[in-house]
Write a protein that holds these residues in place. Structure first.
Motif, mmCIF file in Angstrom:
data_model
loop_
_atom_site.group_PDB
_atom_site.id
_atom_site.type_symbol
_atom_site.label_atom_id
_atom_site.label_comp_id
_atom_site.label_asym_id
_atom_site.label_seq_id
_atom_site.Cartn_x
_atom_site.Cartn_y
_atom_site.Cartn_z
ATOM 1 N N MET A 1 17.123 8.779 -32.366
ATOM 2 C CA MET A 1 15.955 9.025 -33.208
ATOM 3 C C MET A 1 14.911 7.941 -32.972
ATOM 4 O O MET A 1 15.245 6.763 -32.869
ATOM 5 N N LEU A 2 13.652 8.361 -32.882
ATOM 6 C CA LEU A 2 12.562 7.413 -32.693
ATOM 7 C C LEU A 2 11.798 7.231 -33.995
ATOM 8 O O LEU A 2 11.456 8.209 -34.670
ATOM 9 N N ASN A 3 11.540 5.984 -34.336
ATOM 10 C CA ASN A 3 10.760 5.669 -35.531
ATOM 11 C C ASN A 3 9.292 5.519 -35.152
ATOM 12 O O ASN A 3 8.951 4.706 -34.289
ATOM 13 N N ILE A 4 8.444 6.304 -35.806
ATOM 14 C CA ILE A 4 7.011 6.285 -35.516
ATOM 15 C C ILE A 4 6.253 5.990 -36.804
ATOM 16 O O ILE A 4 6.551 6.557 -37.854
ATOM 17 N N ALA A 5 5.274 5.094 -36.718
ATOM 18 C CA ALA A 5 4.411 4.793 -37.859
ATOM 19 C C ALA A 5 2.990 5.245 -37.555
ATOM 20 O O ALA A 5 2.504 5.105 -36.432
ATOM 21 N N ILE A 6 2.346 5.793 -38.572
ATOM 22 C CA ILE A 6 0.921 6.131 -38.509
ATOM 23 C C ILE A 6 0.237 5.303 -39.584
ATOM 24 O O ILE A 6 0.630 5.348 -40.752
ATOM 25 N N CYS A 7 -0.767 4.547 -39.200
ATOM 26 C CA CYS A 7 -1.444 3.690 -40.170
ATOM 27 C C CYS A 7 -2.952 3.784 -39.969
ATOM 28 O O CYS A 7 -3.496 3.287 -38.975
ATOM 29 N N ASP A 8 -3.620 4.427 -40.913
ATOM 30 C CA ASP A 8 -5.078 4.548 -40.861
ATOM 31 C C ASP A 8 -5.571 4.819 -42.275
ATOM 32 O O ASP A 8 -4.858 5.430 -43.081
ATOM 33 N N ASN A 9 -6.788 4.371 -42.577
ATOM 34 C CA ASN A 9 -7.313 4.574 -43.928
ATOM 35 C C ASN A 9 -7.976 5.934 -44.111
ATOM 36 O O ASN A 9 -8.513 6.224 -45.180
ATOM 37 N N ASP A 10 -7.918 6.768 -43.084
ATOM 38 C CA ASP A 10 -8.477 8.118 -43.162
ATOM 39 C C ASP A 10 -7.325 9.124 -43.247
ATOM 40 O O ASP A 10 -6.619 9.354 -42.256
ATOM 41 N N PRO A 11 -7.101 9.752 -44.411
ATOM 42 C CA PRO A 11 -5.993 10.703 -44.563
ATOM 43 C C PRO A 11 -6.064 11.874 -43.586
ATOM 44 O O PRO A 11 -5.025 12.399 -43.169
ATOM 45 N N VAL A 12 -7.275 12.286 -43.212
ATOM 46 C CA VAL A 12 -7.423 13.408 -42.276
ATOM 47 C C VAL A 12 -6.860 13.032 -40.904
ATOM 48 O O VAL A 12 -6.156 13.824 -40.260
ATOM 49 N N ILE A 13 -7.161 11.817 -40.456
ATOM 50 C CA ILE A 13 -6.638 11.335 -39.172
ATOM 51 C C ILE A 13 -5.116 11.234 -39.229
ATOM 52 O O ILE A 13 -4.411 11.634 -38.290
ATOM 53 N N CYS A 14 -4.600 10.713 -40.326
ATOM 54 C CA CYS A 14 -3.143 10.586 -40.472
ATOM 55 C C CYS A 14 -2.466 11.951 -40.416
ATOM 56 O O CYS A 14 -1.429 12.116 -39.758
ATOM 57 N N THR A 15 -3.053 12.922 -41.096
ATOM 58 C CA THR A 15 -2.486 14.273 -41.096
ATOM 59 C C THR A 15 -2.526 14.881 -39.701
ATOM 60 O O THR A 15 -1.558 15.508 -39.250
ATOM 61 N N GLN A 16 -3.635 14.695 -38.997
ATOM 62 C CA GLN A 16 -3.749 15.234 -37.637
ATOM 63 C C GLN A 16 -2.691 14.627 -36.721
ATOM 64 O O GLN A 16 -2.035 15.342 -35.955
ATOM 65 N N LEU A 17 -2.510 13.326 -36.790
ATOM 66 C CA LEU A 17 -1.508 12.667 -35.960
ATOM 67 C C LEU A 17 -0.102 13.142 -36.314
ATOM 68 O O LEU A 17 0.705 13.452 -35.431
ATOM 69 N N GLU A 18 0.192 13.221 -37.607
ATOM 70 C CA GLU A 18 1.526 13.641 -38.033
ATOM 71 C C GLU A 18 1.816 15.075 -37.592
ATOM 72 O O GLU A 18 2.922 15.377 -37.120
ATOM 73 N N GLU A 19 0.842 15.958 -37.728
ATOM 74 C CA GLU A 19 1.041 17.350 -37.314
ATOM 75 C C GLU A 19 1.281 17.451 -35.814
ATOM 76 O O GLU A 19 2.130 18.230 -35.354
ATOM 77 N N ASN A 20 0.549 16.666 -35.031
ATOM 78 C CA ASN A 20 0.750 16.671 -33.582
ATOM 79 C C ASN A 20 2.129 16.142 -33.206
ATOM 80 O O ASN A 20 2.772 16.651 -32.278
ATOM 81 N N ILE B 1 3.605 2.944 -32.826
ATOM 82 C CA ILE B 1 2.701 2.841 -33.976
ATOM 83 C C ILE B 1 1.315 3.322 -33.574
ATOM 84 O O ILE B 1 0.734 2.822 -32.604
ATOM 85 N N PHE B 2 0.795 4.306 -34.309
ATOM 86 C CA PHE B 2 -0.613 4.684 -34.211
ATOM 87 C C PHE B 2 -1.339 3.859 -35.268
ATOM 88 O O PHE B 2 -1.089 4.021 -36.469
ATOM 89 N N LEU B 3 -2.237 2.989 -34.827
ATOM 90 C CA LEU B 3 -2.753 1.949 -35.714
ATOM 91 C C LEU B 3 -4.274 1.927 -35.754
ATOM 92 O O LEU B 3 -4.939 1.738 -34.728
ATOM 93 N N GLY B 4 -4.816 2.133 -36.953
ATOM 94 C CA GLY B 4 -6.245 1.953 -37.151
ATOM 95 C C GLY B 4 -6.601 0.477 -37.110
ATOM 96 O O GLY B 4 -5.730 -0.394 -37.077
#
Length: 242
Positions: free
Chosen positions: A1-20, A56-59
């Motif tokens: 299992m791979l652990n991935i973090a998404i960190c950005d202050n824009d919820p729309v960007i976070c949702t787009q990354l998570e969905e992808n 990590i996807f990082l803003g």
């Protein structure tokens, strides 16, 4: 299992990354665990508390600690050169300030889905090369467990159980086939029902071995001499690579 973090202050960007990421998970039949953060401070608290992320996807722009400071903290304070960091920002001028952090990529907002997919493919390839794994299929899902996280394997009728540092996995197979897919310098079959990882041996006696999870495993009589010689040989080695 791979652990991935998404960190950005824009919820729309976070949702787009998570969905992808979820679409990519389904297409590759890999297992990802995704955590989403809306502040750099929240993410860094998790990292300081020993939460490891492979990717990590990082803003960059946050109210308190910014993404550049987090990246430097990961590389310098945490001495982590394994985690792949992908920066996300609307401002391309930041890219020139990130060389010492060695990010995998820099995604410019608005994000393009095909670019996210390309970054995910590259990240997975690099992570797999950095941390070789044992791969098996359970149901329709392919699971990868790093060799260096396997404590021991146990055969139970037609199934094999992997006892790892993060949990127990089970799949259909035979130990005689599994042992051929494991690095011989680290793993040895000590019994028809058990394969052990030398790294996690807690104590050794002629008739049994205690592993780091306190499980005592028997050594079959015809394997005892080979096991003893193997352990002596391992002690002479300073280290070995998986």
């Amino acid at each position: 299992m791979l652990n991935i973090a998404i960190c950005d202050n824009d919820p729309v960007i976070c949702t787009q990354l998570e969905e992808n990421i979820m679409v990519f998970q389904d297409s590759t039949r890999r297992q990802f665990e995704v955590d989403v953060f809306y502040s750099g401070e929240e993410l860094y608290k998790y990292i300081v508390n020993e939460k490891f992320y492979h990717l990590i996807f990082l803003g960059i722009e946050f109210d308190t600690i910014n993404g550049i400071e987090i990246g430097r903290g990961i590389r310098e304070e945490r001495n982590d050169n394994v985690t792949q960091i992908v920066y996300v920002s609307v401002n391309e001028r930041y890219a020139m300030r990130l060389f010492d952090i060695r990010p995998l990529n820099f995604l410019v907002k608005p994000l393009r889905n095909e670019k996210i997919e390309m970054v995910l493919k590259t990240a997975i390839m690099l992570i797999d090369n950095e941390n070789p794994c044992f791969e098996f299929k359970t149901g329709r899902i392919y699971i990868r467990v790093p060799f260096n996280e396997i404590i021991y394997l146990e055969s139970n009728k037609k199934k094999v159980k992997i006892f790892g540092i993060d949990g127990v996995y089970e799949f259909y197979g035979k130990l005689t086939d599994v042992i051929k897919r494991l690095p011989c310098q680290a793993f040895l079959q000590i019994h028809k029902s058990y394969i052990i990882n030398y790294t996690y041996i807690l104590s050794y006696q002629y008739e049994n071995i205690e592993m780091s999870n306190k499980k005592v495993l028997p050594i079959s009589q015809h394997n005892r001499k080979d096991v003893g010689n193997w352990i002596i040989g391992q002690k002479k080695e300073d280290h070995y690579d998986y």
